[in-house]
Write an enzyme that holds these catalytic residues in place. Structure first.
Site, mmCIF file in Angstrom:
data_model
loop_
_atom_site.group_PDB
_atom_site.id
_atom_site.type_symbol
_atom_site.label_atom_id
_atom_site.label_comp_id
_atom_site.label_asym_id
_atom_site.label_seq_id
_atom_site.Cartn_x
_atom_site.Cartn_y
_atom_site.Cartn_z
ATOM 1 N N LYS A 224 0.875 -1.167 0.000
ATOM 2 C CA LYS A 224 0.000 0.000 0.000
ATOM 3 C C LYS A 224 0.908 1.211 0.000
ATOM 4 O O LYS A 224 1.625 1.456 0.966
ATOM 5 C CB LYS A 224 -0.889 -0.015 1.249
ATOM 6 C CG LYS A 224 -1.879 1.133 1.293
ATOM 7 C CD LYS A 224 -2.889 0.924 2.398
ATOM 8 C CE LYS A 224 -3.892 2.046 2.547
ATOM 9 N NZ LYS A 224 -3.878 3.143 1.621
ATOM 10 N N ARG A 229 -4.149 8.250 -4.405
ATOM 11 C CA ARG A 229 -4.841 7.389 -5.361
ATOM 12 C C ARG A 229 -5.317 8.235 -6.534
ATOM 13 O O ARG A 229 -5.911 9.295 -6.319
ATOM 14 C CB ARG A 229 -6.042 6.762 -4.643
ATOM 15 C CG ARG A 229 -6.858 5.788 -5.462
ATOM 16 C CD ARG A 229 -6.476 4.368 -5.168
ATOM 17 N NE ARG A 229 -7.213 3.392 -5.949
ATOM 18 C CZ ARG A 229 -8.233 2.690 -5.487
ATOM 19 N NH1 ARG A 229 -8.656 2.878 -4.249
ATOM 20 N NH2 ARG A 229 -8.838 1.790 -6.245
ATOM 21 N N ARG A 244 -9.003 10.759 -5.708
ATOM 22 C CA ARG A 244 -9.852 9.813 -4.988
ATOM 23 C C ARG A 244 -11.324 10.252 -4.977
ATOM 24 O O ARG A 244 -12.233 9.441 -5.056
ATOM 25 C CB ARG A 244 -9.275 9.751 -3.592
ATOM 26 C CG ARG A 244 -9.781 8.913 -2.492
ATOM 27 C CD ARG A 244 -10.111 7.535 -2.772
ATOM 28 N NE ARG A 244 -11.381 7.299 -2.100
ATOM 29 C CZ ARG A 244 -11.514 7.141 -0.807
ATOM 30 N NH1 ARG A 244 -10.461 7.100 -0.045
ATOM 31 N NH2 ARG A 244 -12.691 6.988 -0.256
ATOM 32 N N GLU A 269 -1.287 4.680 -7.984
ATOM 33 C CA GLU A 269 -0.863 5.604 -6.935
ATOM 34 C C GLU A 269 0.053 6.660 -7.537
ATOM 35 O O GLU A 269 1.057 6.314 -8.177
ATOM 36 C CB GLU A 269 -0.101 4.824 -5.852
ATOM 37 C CG GLU A 269 0.023 5.560 -4.552
ATOM 38 C CD GLU A 269 -1.214 5.389 -3.663
ATOM 39 O OE1 GLU A 269 -2.186 4.720 -4.110
ATOM 40 O OE2 GLU A 269 -1.203 5.908 -2.540
ATOM 41 N N LYS A 397 -7.317 -3.330 3.325
ATOM 42 C CA LYS A 397 -6.067 -2.606 3.531
ATOM 43 C C LYS A 397 -5.550 -3.014 4.913
ATOM 44 O O LYS A 397 -6.322 -3.154 5.866
ATOM 45 C CB LYS A 397 -6.269 -1.092 3.443
ATOM 46 C CG LYS A 397 -7.386 -0.530 4.294
ATOM 47 C CD LYS A 397 -7.561 0.942 3.991
ATOM 48 C CE LYS A 397 -8.826 1.476 4.654
ATOM 49 N NZ LYS A 397 -9.219 2.794 4.206
#
Lengths: 531, 334
Positions: A224, A229, A244, A269, A397
């Site tokens: 992660k 994002r 996002r 990302e 996550k």
């Protein structure tokens, strides 16, 4: 405007999600175009008026109310729009009929920074206190009525008996007041044409793993990354970068907007090139570096050279007209890997899969992840399609454990919204030496969450009973209470007296038991800086 | 006149009338207490002598069994206290029995308002403007954001909610003393004559109001009835019972609260109120400032509430004023 104001108030007081859906749906069915479209835009935060800022409202009030009375009132009420709506001096006599939502939007849109000072009052004069509240909220953006954009879209779908996924799909190609959307949903017209538009597609999101243990036969692990994002879309000859929340941030990252020339929708990302993340050369810099690039409308050549951006890809939604979202992750991943050679290598790389033999092994890898300055791990179900929103069991996550430090409460301020009247915003500090030798506290951060409602009441009482000084709305406490503060990382910062800035600090525990002298020293934080 | 007023002092637990050694609304038990009205933050048990209006004494007796040492003083009557102090009780319009107390000593006149309002209330006589040198005023709603709407408008909202939801009930949280009876009387005045259901804690006070001649129509106890009986009805309970387990016996209640604080949205939300009714027994900002202007005292002393804003208003209008720091007067539920 009255119906809209009534809706806004009903939404504020209603706790039940179903009742909120019912209220919005009923409003959308009963209200004519284009009022309902503007209202929907307001509820989904899709309206903004450059001429009206919160400071505009304050300035208007300063001409009408004593500044001290304004400040005392604002502090008590905890909301600028509401305070202004209550303090607005009402005219006696003929003021004109209340404006419709459309008239208000039209007038607000035509206002300039100068004309707003005479024209906004004329609108406010035509409304009662509830109407003024709704108008100011609408004008300054951010209704905060406990309705997410998603909930409003769900209500729209419910009002006209259409699928919310379809609403989401068309939504981003259209502009308020969405005539095509209402024509399609309410009157059965053809759906809006979205084929050749660079549209945002709703992101697939993850749940926290918490106590869940998954089988790695079913789930694949990825890092992660500690960036932001983004979704890159190329369609109809145009490229867009979406955040996002679906905001178009192409202007902040022109190098990315120019890097995708294949009609596709990519998920990944956004990072700044450096040597930090991923370890190897060509990796990413820390989030601090990325922060230099965020929130800028224009980007200088120096910025582009000093902090070059790239996107680490992890999913592929649409490729050359083919919608891949229904395919399992394994197949989308294979298609993404095959696409990589066709993308410019200085702007794109592939988020690697993390190999682990079993779950415990993965837990160990995660423990070691801190040095790589990454946020933790993602676990994705191998057979999962790409679905909008947060669907249980598909993506998890698994953030690394936060860093902890013991700090002393120094100042408190009242919160706003739900917490108006409560002292809920805390500034805390660490010792700049040995407190026994007369060392002082240096403020190191601010936090306003991490505690329960019950704890908030206790803290509020504590602040009121331990105040030694008041600076306007800020109370200085006697520095006797220790907070265990959790945070994600800490960075050097010239903006703060302590020389450092914590990322995402929150109150992890209230240490009623711990003497303030035993809180941490500033060195403890300095040792954790990794820039 | 060079105002002196050294014979009257604001102490943390009440206002001390020094020559008479009397306390006004003391928060601790004292030998001699002058009580403005029956709310718990003003009226406490255990005093040697309690000097108050007959209705206030009856309310205190109901709550603390304080018949002994009760000294009744009617509206407009003056009682002579030791040390050459005269006390006159004047209607304050707050709740049944509520009074302002006018103190006279050595040619100086001081009024302690207790709590008051200026709007009509079918359950008690209206506030009377009386000239004085020092006016000691409450400031519960002492911020310009507080402007209580006409009570008819709020009662209208309540009755509309009842009509719109015949299968539910409307549960209103209201102070057991004063607010509940005023609300019921206003609902009756608006033409609603169905039985009104009460939480058990409200019954005795409502009966006491009726004994003092305030008609409240047909009242029933929730505990004597089934869920189905209560559909489409108005139910009144103390604010603390609103989100209590007690309310589970009610048919899908719409939670309402009658209070001046309901003017501020987030206050209503913090109480989980769906139907806020801005009905208060305290003066709002307009009433507070108008009253100071009408009484036109040489000095205004401001207590319990948002003293700072009212103090500022006095400064802006060239009026001598100061804030008193008294403890224990909180009115979070009005």
């Amino acid at each position: 405007m009255e119906e809209f104001a009534t809706l806004v108030d009903a939404l504020i007081y209603t706790r039940s999600r179903n009742e909120k859906l019912r209220l919005i749906a009923e409003y959308l069915r009963q209200t004519p175009d284009p009022d309902r479209g503007w209202a929907l835009a307001a509820l989904t935060e899709g309206l903004s008026f450059a001429a009206v800022k919160p400071s505009t409202i304050r300035n208007l009030m300063m001409e009408r109310v004593d500044p001290v009375l304004w400040a005392l009132s604002r502090d008590f009420v905890g909301d600028t729009a509401e305070t202004a709506s209550l303090l607005w001096p009402e005219l006696i006599g003929e003021t004109g009929a209340p404006p419709s939502v459309s008239e208000a939007v039209e007038r607000l849109g035509a206002m300039t920074r100068v004309s707003v000072l005479s024209e906004l009052p004329r609108l406010l004069d035509r409304l009662d206190a509830d109407g003024r509240f709704a108008l100011i909220k609408l004008a300054t953006g951010g209704m905060r009525v406990g309705v997410s954009a998603r909930l409003a879209k769900t209500a729209f779908a419910q009002a006209f008996d259409v699928a919310v996924e379809e609403v989401e799909e068309y939504w981003h190609g259209l502009a308020a007041p969405y005539p095509e959307l209402f024509a399609w949903a309410a009157e059965g017209a053809d759906p809006p044409d979205t084929e050749n538009l660079p549209l945002f597609r709703p992101f697939m999101l993850a749940h926290p793993l918490d106590e869940t243990v998954v089988d790695l036969k079913d789930y694949v692990a990825e890092w992660k990354w500690d960036g932001i994002r983004v979704q890159l879309v190329h369609a109809g000859g145009e490229t867009r970068v979406f955040s996002r929340t679906g905001d178009d941030i192409s202007g902040s990252f022109p190098e990315m907007a120019g890097a995708l020339t294949i009609p596709a929708v990519l998920d990944g990302e956004l990072l700044v090139q450096g040597s930090h993340q991923g370890g190897e050369a060509g990796g990413a810099a820390s989030f601090n570096a990325l922060q230099q690039r965020l929130g800028r409308k224009t980007v200088s050549g120096k910025m582009l050279a000093d902090y070059p951006a790239f996107v680490r890809l992890y999913d592929l939604l649409i490729l050359e007209g083919e919608d891949l979202r229904a395919l399992p992750w394994t197949e989308r991943r294979a298609r993404l890997e095959a696409l990589m050679p066709r993308l410019p290598a200085d702007r794109f790389d592939l988020s690697a899969v993390v190999d682990a033999d079993h779950f415990e092994h993965l837990a160990e890898i995660r423990m070691g992840a801190r040095d790589e300055a990454i946020e933790g791990l993602m676990l994705k179900r191998r057979d999962s399609p790409y679905v909008a929103g947060r669907k249980t069991g598909l993506w998890y996550k698994w953030k690394r454990d936060p860093l902890l430090v013991d700090c002393v409460l120094m100042y408190a301020q009242r919160g706003s919204g739900k917490r108006s009247s409560f002292y809920s915003d805390y500034t805390f500090g660490c010792w700049d030496g040995d407190p026994e030798q007369g060392a002082e506290l240096l403020p190191v951060g601010k936090a306003y969450f991490g505690f329960t409602d019950e704890e908030l009441k206790q803290l509020d009482r504590y602040v009121r009973n331990h105040t030694v000084n008041r600076f306007g709305p800020v109370r200085e406490t006697d520095k006797s209470l220790v907070f265990e503060v959790a945070f994600d990382s800490v960075h050097a910062s010239k903006r703060h007296k302590s020389g450092l800035a914590m990322r995402f600090p929150r109150i992890s525990r209230i240490r009623w038991d711990k003497p303030a002298e035993e809180a941490d020293r500033i060195e403890a934080l300095q040792a954790l800086i990794r820039d | 006149m060079a105002a002196n007023f050294s014979w009257i002092r604001a102490e943390p637990h009440g206002i001390h009338v020094v020559p008479a050694d009397c306390w006004i609304d003391p928060s601790e038990a004292v030998e001699r207490a002058l009580v403005t009205h029956g709310h718990a933050d003003h009226a406490r048990g255990g005093h040697g002598k309690t000097i108050a209006t007959p209705a206030t004494l009856a309310i205190m007796d109901l709550r603390y069994q304080t018949r002994e040492g009760a000294v009744p003083v009617g509206y407009g009557e003056t009682i002579s206290l030791p040390g050459g102090v005269d006390a006159t009780y004047i209607p304050a319009g707050h709740v049944l029995g509520s009074a302002q107390i006018l103190l006279e000593h050595a040619g100086e006149r001081v009024i302690v308002t207790g709590d008051y309002k200026r709007r009509p209330d079918p359950t008690c006589p209206p506030f009377e403007v009386t000239p004085c040198d020092v006016f000691i005023t409450e400031a519960t709603f002492g911020l310009p954001v507080f402007c209580h709407p006409p009570v008819e408008q709020e009662v209208g909202k309540l009755l509309k909610a009842l009509r719109d939801h015949p299968d539910r009930c409307v549960l209103v949280g209201a102070y057991a003393l004063g607010k509940a009876q005023r609300l019921i009387a206003e609902v009756r005045a608006a033409g609603h004559h169905d039985p009104i259901y009460l939480h058990g804690a409200m019954e005795r006070m409502c009966r006491l109001y009726e004994e003092f001649g305030v008609g409240l129509g047909e009242l029933r106890l929730v505990s004597d009835h089934t869920k189905d009986d209560l559909r489409g009805s108005l139910v009144v309970c103390p604010p603390a019972a609103l989100n209590d387990r007690w309310s589970r016996r009610l048919p899908d209640p719409i939670t309402a609260m009658a209070s001046g604080w309901m003017r501020v949205r987030q206050r209503a939300r913090q109480r989980n109120v769906e139907l806020p009714l801005v009905i208060s027994d305290h003066a709002d900002w307009g009433e507070l400032t108008r009253t100071i202007a009408e009484v036109d005292p040489a000095e205004t002393w401001i207590t319990h509430g948002r003293e700072e804003a009212l103090l500022r208003w006095c400064q802006l209008h060239q009026r001598r004023a100061r804030a008193l720091a008294l403890v224990g007067y909180e009115d979070e539920d009005d």
